[in-house]
Design a protein around this motif. Structure first.
Motif, PDB file in Angstrom:
ATOM      1  N   ALA A   4      11.938  17.819  -5.403  1.00 50.79           N
ATOM      2  CA  ALA A   4      12.015  17.607  -6.440  1.00 50.79           C
ATOM      3  C   ALA A   4      10.838  19.072  -7.471  1.00 50.79           C
ATOM      4  O   ALA A   4      11.162  18.475  -8.896  1.00 50.79           O
ATOM      5  CB  ALA A   4      11.610  16.120  -6.387  1.00 50.79           C
ATOM      6  N   ASP A   5      10.030  18.957  -7.381  1.00 50.16           N
ATOM      7  CA  ASP A   5       8.937  20.053  -7.860  1.00 50.16           C
ATOM      8  C   ASP A   5       9.665  21.080  -8.229  1.00 50.16           C
ATOM      9  O   ASP A   5       8.626  22.252  -9.357  1.00 50.16           O
ATOM     10  CB  ASP A   5       8.173  19.758  -7.092  1.00 50.16           C
ATOM     11  CG  ASP A   5       7.098  18.554  -6.608  1.00 50.16           C
ATOM     12  OD1 ASP A   5       7.046  18.009  -8.122  1.00 50.16           O
ATOM     13  OD2 ASP A   5       6.804  18.712  -5.925  1.00 50.16           O
ATOM     14  N   GLY A   6      10.865  21.465  -7.435  1.00 49.63           N
ATOM     15  CA  GLY A   6      11.445  22.992  -8.273  1.00 49.63           C
ATOM     16  C   GLY A   6      10.784  23.871  -7.218  1.00 49.63           C
ATOM     17  O   GLY A   6      11.096  25.229  -7.868  1.00 49.63           O
ATOM     18  N   TRP A   7      10.730  24.419  -6.340  1.00 46.23           N
ATOM     19  CA  TRP A   7      10.631  25.542  -5.739  1.00 46.23           C
ATOM     20  C   TRP A   7      11.236  25.740  -5.779  1.00 46.23           C
ATOM     21  O   TRP A   7      12.471  26.003  -4.831  1.00 46.23           O
ATOM     22  CB  TRP A   7      10.173  24.664  -4.141  1.00 46.23           C
ATOM     23  CG  TRP A   7       8.629  24.093  -3.993  1.00 46.23           C
ATOM     24  CD1 TRP A   7       8.654  22.627  -4.261  1.00 46.23           C
ATOM     25  CD2 TRP A   7       7.420  24.825  -4.400  1.00 46.23           C
ATOM     26  NE1 TRP A   7       7.530  22.586  -4.030  1.00 46.23           N
ATOM     27  CE2 TRP A   7       6.638  23.549  -4.180  1.00 46.23           C
ATOM     28  CE3 TRP A   7       7.210  25.423  -4.301  1.00 46.23           C
ATOM     29  CZ2 TRP A   7       5.013  23.605  -4.566  1.00 46.23           C
ATOM     30  CZ3 TRP A   7       5.678  25.942  -4.525  1.00 46.23           C
ATOM     31  CH2 TRP A   7       4.780  24.960  -4.124  1.00 46.23           C
ATOM     32  N   ASP A   8      11.220  27.006  -5.654  1.00 45.34           N
ATOM     33  CA  ASP A   8      12.769  28.488  -5.796  1.00 45.34           C
ATOM     34  C   ASP A   8      12.131  29.632  -4.647  1.00 45.34           C
ATOM     35  O   ASP A   8      11.998  30.489  -4.333  1.00 45.34           O
ATOM     36  CB  ASP A   8      12.617  29.178  -8.047  1.00 45.34           C
ATOM     37  CG  ASP A   8      13.923  30.218  -7.797  1.00 45.34           C
ATOM     38  OD1 ASP A   8      14.554  30.371  -6.654  1.00 45.34           O
ATOM     39  OD2 ASP A   8      13.524  30.894  -8.459  1.00 45.34           O
ATOM     40  N   THR A   9      13.324  29.575  -3.852  1.00 46.31           N
ATOM     41  CA  THR A   9      13.977  30.228  -2.621  1.00 46.31           C
ATOM     42  C   THR A   9      14.742  31.156  -3.169  1.00 46.31           C
ATOM     43  O   THR A   9      15.024  32.992  -1.682  1.00 46.31           O
ATOM     44  CB  THR A   9      14.410  29.498  -1.862  1.00 46.31           C
ATOM     45  OG1 THR A   9      15.512  29.229  -1.771  1.00 46.31           O
ATOM     46  CG2 THR A   9      12.870  28.782  -1.059  1.00 46.31           C
ATOM     47  N   SER A  10      14.738  31.656  -4.250  1.00 43.06           N
ATOM     48  CA  SER A  10      15.270  33.196  -4.666  1.00 43.06           C
ATOM     49  C   SER A  10      14.505  34.202  -5.005  1.00 43.06           C
ATOM     50  O   SER A  10      15.121  35.248  -5.111  1.00 43.06           O
ATOM     51  CB  SER A  10      16.347  32.748  -6.205  1.00 43.06           C
ATOM     52  OG  SER A  10      16.106  32.605  -7.091  1.00 43.06           O
ATOM     53  N   VAL A  11      13.406  33.872  -5.757  1.00 42.30           N
ATOM     54  CA  VAL A  11      12.399  35.624  -5.831  1.00 42.30           C
ATOM     55  C   VAL A  11      12.258  35.462  -4.129  1.00 42.30           C
ATOM     56  O   VAL A  11      11.907  36.990  -4.752  1.00 42.30           O
ATOM     57  CB  VAL A  11      11.002  34.411  -6.170  1.00 42.30           C
ATOM     58  CG1 VAL A  11      11.445  33.623  -7.752  1.00 42.30           C
ATOM     59  CG2 VAL A  11      10.433  33.309  -5.152  1.00 42.30           C
ATOM     60  N   PHE A  19       4.360  31.908  -3.743  1.00 47.03           N
ATOM     61  CA  PHE A  19       5.644  30.445  -4.016  1.00 47.03           C
ATOM     62  C   PHE A  19       5.912  30.239  -5.895  1.00 47.03           C
ATOM     63  O   PHE A  19       4.698  30.566  -6.341  1.00 47.03           O
ATOM     64  CB  PHE A  19       4.385  29.149  -3.778  1.00 47.03           C
ATOM     65  CG  PHE A  19       4.771  29.817  -2.057  1.00 47.03           C
ATOM     66  CD1 PHE A  19       5.068  29.403  -1.218  1.00 47.03           C
ATOM     67  CD2 PHE A  19       3.094  30.019  -1.418  1.00 47.03           C
ATOM     68  CE1 PHE A  19       4.841  29.226   0.624  1.00 47.03           C
ATOM     69  CE2 PHE A  19       3.008  30.151  -0.203  1.00 47.03           C
ATOM     70  CZ  PHE A  19       3.399  30.015   0.605  1.00 47.03           C
ATOM     71  N   ASP A  20       6.775  29.684  -5.951  1.00 48.18           N
ATOM     72  CA  ASP A  20       7.497  29.613  -6.928  1.00 48.18           C
ATOM     73  C   ASP A  20       8.223  28.896  -7.399  1.00 48.18           C
ATOM     74  O   ASP A  20       8.600  28.125  -6.768  1.00 48.18           O
ATOM     75  CB  ASP A  20       8.482  31.308  -7.170  1.00 48.18           C
ATOM     76  CG  ASP A  20       8.566  31.536  -8.798  1.00 48.18           C
ATOM     77  OD1 ASP A  20       7.611  31.899  -9.569  1.00 48.18           O
ATOM     78  OD2 ASP A  20       9.837  31.375  -9.689  1.00 48.18           O
TER      79      ASP A  20
END
Length: 128
Positions: free
Chosen positions: A113-120, A19-20
């Motif tokens: 709001a914590d910035g979880w990135d699904t593009s990874v 998780f990024d």
């Protein structure tokens, strides 16, 4: 000089879940602030993993990596807060992991709001 190891993120293969998050601020946070952010992220991933496996133990299975630094983002100097949380002892195909993360964001289990990135999570092959 040690060789650099690259992992091919093939969407059809099984991978250790990760998780990024990437978040940008105008000031460098203190270590206690980074520790608070990390604890919140770990709590969110633990909640998501408990939905999938009630026996999930974050003390055994959850590991966090971090790399924070000053960068240019949107043409401005910003401090990038970057965490990647790995879940040991589990395997998943990346498209399924992306779907779980997107669902958790929609349900509020992971806070947008914590910035979880699904593009990874690639839909095709790429190097990471």
């Amino acid at each position: 000089c040690k060789p650099t190891l690259f992992e091919e993120l093939n969407p059809d293969a099984l991978h250790r879940p990760f998780f990024d998050i990437d978040k940008y601020t105008t000031e460098e946070p203190h270590n206690d602030e980074l520790n608070t952010i990390r604890a919140s992220l770990e709590q969110q991933v633990t909640q998501l993993m408990h939905e999938l496996d009630s026996d999930f133990d974050p003390d055994i299975n959850l590991v966090a990596a971090q790399r924070h630094r000053w960068v240019t983002h949107g043409g401005q100097r910003r401090f990038k807060i970057s965490f990647r949380l790995y879940v040991n002892g589990y395997a998943v195909k990346l498209p399924h992991l992306k779907a779980h993360v997107q669902g958790a964001l929609e349900r509020g289990v992971l806070r947008q709001a914590d910035g979880w990135d699904t593009s990874v999570y690639p839909t095709g092959e790429r190097m990471s």
